[in-house]
Design a protein around this motif. Structure first.
Motif, PDB file in Angstrom:
ATOM      1  N   VAL A 193       0.777  -1.196   0.037  1.00  0.00           N
ATOM      2  CA  VAL A 193      -0.106   0.084   0.002  1.00  0.00           C
ATOM      3  C   VAL A 193       1.013   1.264  -0.098  1.00  0.00           C
ATOM      4  CG1 VAL A 193      -0.306  -0.137   2.426  1.00  0.00           C
ATOM      5  CG2 VAL A 193      -1.874   1.019   1.170  1.00  0.00           C
ATOM      6  N   GLN A 194       0.639   2.086  -0.594  1.00  0.00           N
ATOM      7  CA  GLN A 194       1.287   3.713  -0.826  1.00  0.00           C
ATOM      8  C   GLN A 194       0.083   4.573  -0.215  1.00  0.00           C
ATOM      9  OE1 GLN A 194       2.357   3.919  -5.050  1.00  0.00           O
ATOM     10  NE2 GLN A 194       4.402   3.455  -4.281  1.00  0.00           N
ATOM     11  N   LEU A 195       0.730   5.554   0.648  1.00  0.00           N
ATOM     12  CA  LEU A 195       0.151   6.504   1.282  1.00  0.00           C
ATOM     13  C   LEU A 195       0.588   7.778   0.939  1.00  0.00           C
ATOM     14  CD1 LEU A 195       0.565   4.788   4.751  1.00  0.00           C
ATOM     15  CD2 LEU A 195      -1.516   4.688   3.591  1.00  0.00           C
ATOM     16  N   VAL A 196      -0.381   8.942   0.960  1.00  0.00           N
ATOM     17  CA  VAL A 196      -0.050  10.118   0.417  1.00  0.00           C
ATOM     18  C   VAL A 196      -0.862  11.050   1.395  1.00  0.00           C
ATOM     19  CG1 VAL A 196      -0.186  11.928  -1.446  1.00  0.00           C
ATOM     20  CG2 VAL A 196       0.154   9.612  -2.063  1.00  0.00           C
ATOM     21  N   GLU A 197      -0.116  11.896   1.988  1.00  0.00           N
ATOM     22  CA  GLU A 197      -0.814  12.701   2.906  1.00  0.00           C
ATOM     23  C   GLU A 197      -0.784  14.131   2.286  1.00  0.00           C
ATOM     24  OE1 GLU A 197       2.528  10.271   5.827  1.00  0.00           O
ATOM     25  OE2 GLU A 197       2.505  11.418   3.443  1.00  0.00           O
ATOM     26  N   SER A 198      -1.729  14.816   2.933  1.00  0.00           N
ATOM     27  CA  SER A 198      -2.059  16.330   2.536  1.00  0.00           C
ATOM     28  C   SER A 198      -2.361  17.006   3.397  1.00  0.00           C
ATOM     29  CB  SER A 198      -2.648  16.322   1.029  1.00  0.00           C
ATOM     30  OG  SER A 198      -3.952  15.903   1.247  1.00  0.00           O
ATOM     31  N   GLY A 199      -2.753  18.468   3.498  1.00  0.00           N
ATOM     32  CA  GLY A 199      -3.396  19.265   4.155  1.00  0.00           C
ATOM     33  C   GLY A 199      -2.550  20.186   5.231  1.00  0.00           C
ATOM     34  N   GLY A 200      -1.294  19.747   5.183  1.00  0.00           N
ATOM     35  CA  GLY A 200      -0.322  20.573   5.977  1.00  0.00           C
ATOM     36  C   GLY A 200      -0.258  22.061   5.588  1.00  0.00           C
ATOM     37  N   GLY A 201       0.406  22.917   6.514  1.00  0.00           N
ATOM     38  CA  GLY A 201       0.580  24.211   6.083  1.00  0.00           C
ATOM     39  C   GLY A 201       0.971  24.989   7.339  1.00  0.00           C
ATOM     40  N   LEU A 202       0.929  26.421   7.188  1.00  0.00           N
ATOM     41  CA  LEU A 202       1.207  27.462   8.095  1.00  0.00           C
ATOM     42  C   LEU A 202       0.085  27.901   8.660  1.00  0.00           C
ATOM     43  CD1 LEU A 202       3.052  29.067   9.713  1.00  0.00           C
ATOM     44  CD2 LEU A 202       3.159  30.906   8.004  1.00  0.00           C
ATOM     45  N   VAL A 203      -0.021  27.751  10.111  1.00  0.00           N
ATOM     46  CA  VAL A 203      -1.550  28.444  10.753  1.00  0.00           C
ATOM     47  C   VAL A 203      -1.033  29.137  12.227  1.00  0.00           C
ATOM     48  CG1 VAL A 203      -1.754  26.293  11.985  1.00  0.00           C
ATOM     49  CG2 VAL A 203      -3.817  27.708  11.448  1.00  0.00           C
ATOM     50  N   GLN A 204      -1.939  30.068  12.534  1.00  0.00           N
ATOM     51  CA  GLN A 204      -1.522  30.655  13.700  1.00  0.00           C
ATOM     52  C   GLN A 204      -1.897  29.885  14.834  1.00  0.00           C
ATOM     53  OE1 GLN A 204      -3.475  34.696  13.212  1.00  0.00           O
ATOM     54  NE2 GLN A 204      -1.521  35.539  12.814  1.00  0.00           N
ATOM     55  N   ALA A 205      -1.490  29.965  15.907  1.00  0.00           N
ATOM     56  CA  ALA A 205      -1.994  29.449  17.397  1.00  0.00           C
ATOM     57  C   ALA A 205      -3.272  29.602  17.405  1.00  0.00           C
ATOM     58  CB  ALA A 205      -0.983  29.909  18.628  1.00  0.00           C
ATOM     59  N   GLY A 206      -4.068  28.401  17.921  1.00  0.00           N
ATOM     60  CA  GLY A 206      -5.535  28.515  17.976  1.00  0.00           C
ATOM     61  C   GLY A 206      -6.046  28.233  16.776  1.00  0.00           C
ATOM     62  N   GLY A 207      -5.419  28.148  15.616  1.00  0.00           N
ATOM     63  CA  GLY A 207      -6.126  27.576  14.573  1.00  0.00           C
ATOM     64  C   GLY A 207      -6.420  26.343  14.417  1.00  0.00           C
ATOM     65  N   SER A 208      -6.964  25.908  13.041  1.00  0.00           N
ATOM     66  CA  SER A 208      -7.265  24.231  12.729  1.00  0.00           C
ATOM     67  C   SER A 208      -6.523  23.903  11.415  1.00  0.00           C
ATOM     68  CB  SER A 208      -8.809  24.223  12.662  1.00  0.00           C
ATOM     69  OG  SER A 208      -9.300  24.708  13.945  1.00  0.00           O
ATOM     70  N   LEU A 209      -6.428  22.731  11.230  1.00  0.00           N
ATOM     71  CA  LEU A 209      -5.874  22.135   9.876  1.00  0.00           C
ATOM     72  C   LEU A 209      -6.619  20.784   9.957  1.00  0.00           C
ATOM     73  CD1 LEU A 209      -2.266  23.043   9.401  1.00  0.00           C
ATOM     74  CD2 LEU A 209      -3.958  23.721   8.216  1.00  0.00           C
ATOM     75  N   ARG A 210      -6.962  20.373   8.597  1.00  0.00           N
ATOM     76  CA  ARG A 210      -7.435  18.861   8.545  1.00  0.00           C
ATOM     77  C   ARG A 210      -6.326  18.236   7.461  1.00  0.00           C
ATOM     78  NH1 ARG A 210     -12.820  16.161   6.420  1.00  0.00           N
ATOM     79  NH2 ARG A 210     -11.862  16.799   4.011  1.00  0.00           N
ATOM     80  N   LEU A 211      -5.762  17.302   8.057  1.00  0.00           N
ATOM     81  CA  LEU A 211      -4.885  16.370   7.248  1.00  0.00           C
ATOM     82  C   LEU A 211      -5.400  15.163   6.688  1.00  0.00           C
ATOM     83  CD1 LEU A 211      -1.852  16.422   9.784  1.00  0.00           C
ATOM     84  CD2 LEU A 211      -2.456  17.985   7.922  1.00  0.00           C
ATOM     85  N   SER A 212      -5.288  14.841   5.556  1.00  0.00           N
ATOM     86  CA  SER A 212      -5.943  13.646   4.743  1.00  0.00           C
ATOM     87  C   SER A 212      -4.710  12.868   4.326  1.00  0.00           C
ATOM     88  CB  SER A 212      -6.669  14.362   3.664  1.00  0.00           C
ATOM     89  OG  SER A 212      -7.513  15.023   3.906  1.00  0.00           O
TER      90      SER A 212
END
Length: 116
Positions: A2-21
């Motif tokens: 199986v191969q896995l590919v992540e995405s969704g990272g980035g730069l965010v300010q403290a208190g913020g949100s991100l969703r990784l896939s």
């Protein structure tokens, strides 16, 4: 394999949100466990959260109540919803798949940077 590919990272300010896939190249329906790990500079890679085939979840104490792991078997995807982010969450986040009787598989990682 199986191969896995992540995405969704980035730069965010403290208190913020991100969703990784994490998208797998094959069906994740029969994968025993999938998880997210992270590695900050000069630190060991550590577990963030895991989810089993049955939907049981496990979280590191440092992210409990802030992060949520989920899986969508129809899309062969595992998610990590990260809320109330802190500068100490800054790291490269890796997806991992664990199948019975086989070595674990890692993705290439996605960078998450939280500014103060």
């Amino acid at each position: 394999q199986v191969q896995l590919v992540e995405s969704g990272g980035g730069l965010v300010q403290a208190g913020g949100s991100l969703r990784l896939s994490c998208v797998a190249s094959t069906s994740i329906f029969r994968i025993n466990s999938m998880g997210w790990y992270r590695q900050a500079p000069a630190k060991e890679r550590e577990l963030v959260a895991t989810i089993t085939r049955d939907g049981n979840t496990n979280y590191a104490d440092s992210v409990k109540g802030r992060f949520t792991i989920s899986r969508d078997n129809a899309k062969n995807t595992v998610y990590l919803q990260m809320n109330s982010l802190k500068p100490e969450d800054t790291a490269v986040y890796y997806c991992r798949a664990d199948r019975a009787f086989l070595p674990g598989t890692w993705g290439q990682g996605t960078q998450v940077t939280v500014s103060s």
